[in-house]
Each structure stands twice: as structure tokens, then as C-alpha cells.
Design a protein around this motif. Sequence first.
Motif, PDB file in Angstrom:
ATOM      1  N   SER A   2       0.881  -1.552  -0.181  1.00 32.37           N
ATOM      2  CA  SER A   2      -0.247   0.181   0.277  1.00 32.37           C
ATOM      3  C   SER A   2       0.318   1.135  -0.080  1.00 32.37           C
ATOM      4  O   SER A   2       2.342   0.900   0.080  1.00 32.37           O
ATOM      5  CB  SER A   2      -1.344   0.349   1.472  1.00 32.37           C
ATOM      6  OG  SER A   2      -0.512  -0.032   2.578  1.00 32.37           O
ATOM      7  N   VAL A   3       0.828   1.986  -0.068  1.00 25.76           N
ATOM      8  CA  VAL A   3       0.786   3.565  -0.373  1.00 25.76           C
ATOM      9  C   VAL A   3       1.108   3.746   0.996  1.00 25.76           C
ATOM     10  O   VAL A   3       2.462   4.383   1.143  1.00 25.76           O
ATOM     11  CB  VAL A   3      -0.090   4.766  -0.775  1.00 25.76           C
ATOM     12  CG1 VAL A   3       0.282   6.081  -0.609  1.00 25.76           C
ATOM     13  CG2 VAL A   3      -0.405   4.407  -2.302  1.00 25.76           C
ATOM     14  N   PHE A   4       0.496   3.413   2.117  1.00 25.30           N
ATOM     15  CA  PHE A   4       1.060   3.715   3.554  1.00 25.30           C
ATOM     16  C   PHE A   4       1.904   3.041   3.585  1.00 25.30           C
ATOM     17  O   PHE A   4       3.572   3.918   4.582  1.00 25.30           O
ATOM     18  CB  PHE A   4       0.035   3.363   4.173  1.00 25.30           C
ATOM     19  CG  PHE A   4      -0.010   3.305   6.110  1.00 25.30           C
ATOM     20  CD1 PHE A   4       0.489   4.852   6.474  1.00 25.30           C
ATOM     21  CD2 PHE A   4       0.287   1.849   6.359  1.00 25.30           C
ATOM     22  CE1 PHE A   4       0.832   4.927   8.171  1.00 25.30           C
ATOM     23  CE2 PHE A   4       0.520   2.614   7.678  1.00 25.30           C
ATOM     24  CZ  PHE A   4       0.834   3.853   8.291  1.00 25.30           C
ATOM     25  N   THR A  74      -0.141   6.290  15.677  1.00 27.35           N
ATOM     26  CA  THR A  74      -1.091   5.459  14.958  1.00 27.35           C
ATOM     27  C   THR A  74      -0.089   4.660  13.620  1.00 27.35           C
ATOM     28  O   THR A  74      -0.372   3.357  13.671  1.00 27.35           O
ATOM     29  CB  THR A  74      -2.655   6.674  15.037  1.00 27.35           C
ATOM     30  OG1 THR A  74      -2.405   6.951  15.768  1.00 27.35           O
ATOM     31  CG2 THR A  74      -3.386   6.210  14.087  1.00 27.35           C
ATOM     32  N   CYS A  75       0.202   5.918  13.235  1.00 25.83           N
ATOM     33  CA  CYS A  75       1.234   5.527  12.324  1.00 25.83           C
ATOM     34  C   CYS A  75       2.275   3.714  12.586  1.00 25.83           C
ATOM     35  O   CYS A  75       1.774   3.542  11.456  1.00 25.83           O
ATOM     36  CB  CYS A  75       2.645   6.473  12.089  1.00 25.83           C
ATOM     37  SG  CYS A  75       1.060   8.251  11.092  1.00 25.83           S
ATOM     38  N   THR A  76       2.823   3.977  13.901  1.00 33.91           N
ATOM     39  CA  THR A  76       3.311   2.748  13.804  1.00 33.91           C
ATOM     40  C   THR A  76       2.946   1.532  14.390  1.00 33.91           C
ATOM     41  O   THR A  76       2.770   0.965  13.717  1.00 33.91           O
ATOM     42  CB  THR A  76       4.213   2.945  15.254  1.00 33.91           C
ATOM     43  OG1 THR A  76       4.983   4.731  15.458  1.00 33.91           O
ATOM     44  CG2 THR A  76       5.375   2.584  15.784  1.00 33.91           C
ATOM     45  N   ARG A  83       1.659  -5.212   8.707  1.00 35.79           N
ATOM     46  CA  ARG A  83       2.659  -6.204   8.709  1.00 35.79           C
ATOM     47  C   ARG A  83       2.499  -7.593   9.113  1.00 35.79           C
ATOM     48  O   ARG A  83       2.925  -8.544   9.747  1.00 35.79           O
ATOM     49  CB  ARG A  83       4.101  -5.705   9.214  1.00 35.79           C
ATOM     50  CG  ARG A  83       4.883  -4.812   8.518  1.00 35.79           C
ATOM     51  CD  ARG A  83       5.421  -5.018   6.922  1.00 35.79           C
ATOM     52  NE  ARG A  83       6.147  -5.821   7.031  1.00 35.79           N
ATOM     53  CZ  ARG A  83       7.428  -5.769   6.549  1.00 35.79           C
ATOM     54  NH1 ARG A  83       7.924  -4.837   6.554  1.00 35.79           N
ATOM     55  NH2 ARG A  83       8.307  -6.430   6.924  1.00 35.79           N
ATOM     56  N   ARG A  84       0.869  -7.553   9.762  1.00 37.85           N
ATOM     57  CA  ARG A  84       0.549  -8.853  10.029  1.00 37.85           C
ATOM     58  C   ARG A  84       1.005  -8.879  12.044  1.00 37.85           C
ATOM     59  O   ARG A  84       1.030  -9.913  12.316  1.00 37.85           O
ATOM     60  CB  ARG A  84       0.409  -9.942   9.930  1.00 37.85           C
ATOM     61  CG  ARG A  84      -0.647  -9.944   8.767  1.00 37.85           C
ATOM     62  CD  ARG A  84      -1.915 -10.627   8.799  1.00 37.85           C
ATOM     63  NE  ARG A  84      -2.415 -10.959   7.870  1.00 37.85           N
ATOM     64  CZ  ARG A  84      -3.339 -10.565   6.866  1.00 37.85           C
ATOM     65  NH1 ARG A  84      -3.921 -10.422   7.927  1.00 37.85           N
ATOM     66  NH2 ARG A  84      -3.876 -11.204   6.092  1.00 37.85           N
TER      67      ARG A  84
END
Length: 161
Positions: A2-4, A74-76, A83-84
Motif C-alpha cells: 500500500s501507499v501507506f 497511530t502510524c507505528t 505487516r500482521r
Amino acid sequence: MSVFVKAMRVTGGLDDEFYRDERQRDVWNEASAVGYQLFLWVGLVAAAVLPWAAGTTGAWIGLGLLLESVVITTCTLAFARHRRVDPRETGKLLTPRAVLALALYLTGALGIIGRLLTPSSDDPSATWAGVAVGMVVGGTAAAIGLRAKRRRWLQAEAADD
């Protein structure tokens, strides 16, 4: 990808040659985790103290620190989940560290709200009533969202098996 995830990989420099050596990668990942935690703790302490110690200016700075810590956390967590890996699956949520972090966060939030909203309001009790209602509504929405996310996570794991 994904872009994220691509953006987070670029932000972290994860495609650098440095990461090809497993020991370097492991040590750097641990050092990064320590740095991340230190960054969050210093931000939470500062956000909790500034509204009380530095008035309105401190409240604005504290608000920025709290928002920054929420965005980074939140991003972390989102990167790890993409990555599950979900820390809540293997770790306890209610630890002394978590309770202290929540206490600092709430102290900062209450100080910020008190400093920024109460002086400009004609009726401070209405402001605090709005804060209480907002906390209940926000907490309920968060609980519903977390339950839905956990259900999706379990469905994805079941689909993988």
C-alpha cells in the motif's frame, strides 16, 4: 504494498543497505524502539506540565505534543498491523507503564482543555459538561472501533489458515 506502507518504509529508510546485516538491523530496531519510547515519554510529560506551568502558550504547545504523539503512535501501530503484527495480541494492555502514560495524557488533556476553553467561555460548567460528554462518546466510539478492528483481524487470520 500500500501507499501507506511504502511511505513508512521511506520514512524509516528500511530499504537502506544498512538493514541487510541482520545484527545491525536488530540492534538498530531496539535502539529505535528505545528512542521512540523516550520521545513519547518526554512529549507526554511536557504536555502534562506545560498547560499548568506556562499558561495558554504552554497549552497550545502541549496540544501540539499530544497530537504529534497520537499521530506517531497511530502510524507505528498501523505499519505493524499492515505487516500482521499486533502488540495487543501478545502483550498486556493494562500495565503500570500504560496506566502512567494514560494518566500523563489525561493530565495534559485536562490542562489544555481547562486553559484553552474555560477562560473564553461564559459558563465554565458547560465546557466541562461538554468535555465529559465528549469523553464518554469518544470512548464508546473507540471501543466499538477496536472491537470491529479485532473482528476483522481475526477474520483475516482465519482466511490465512
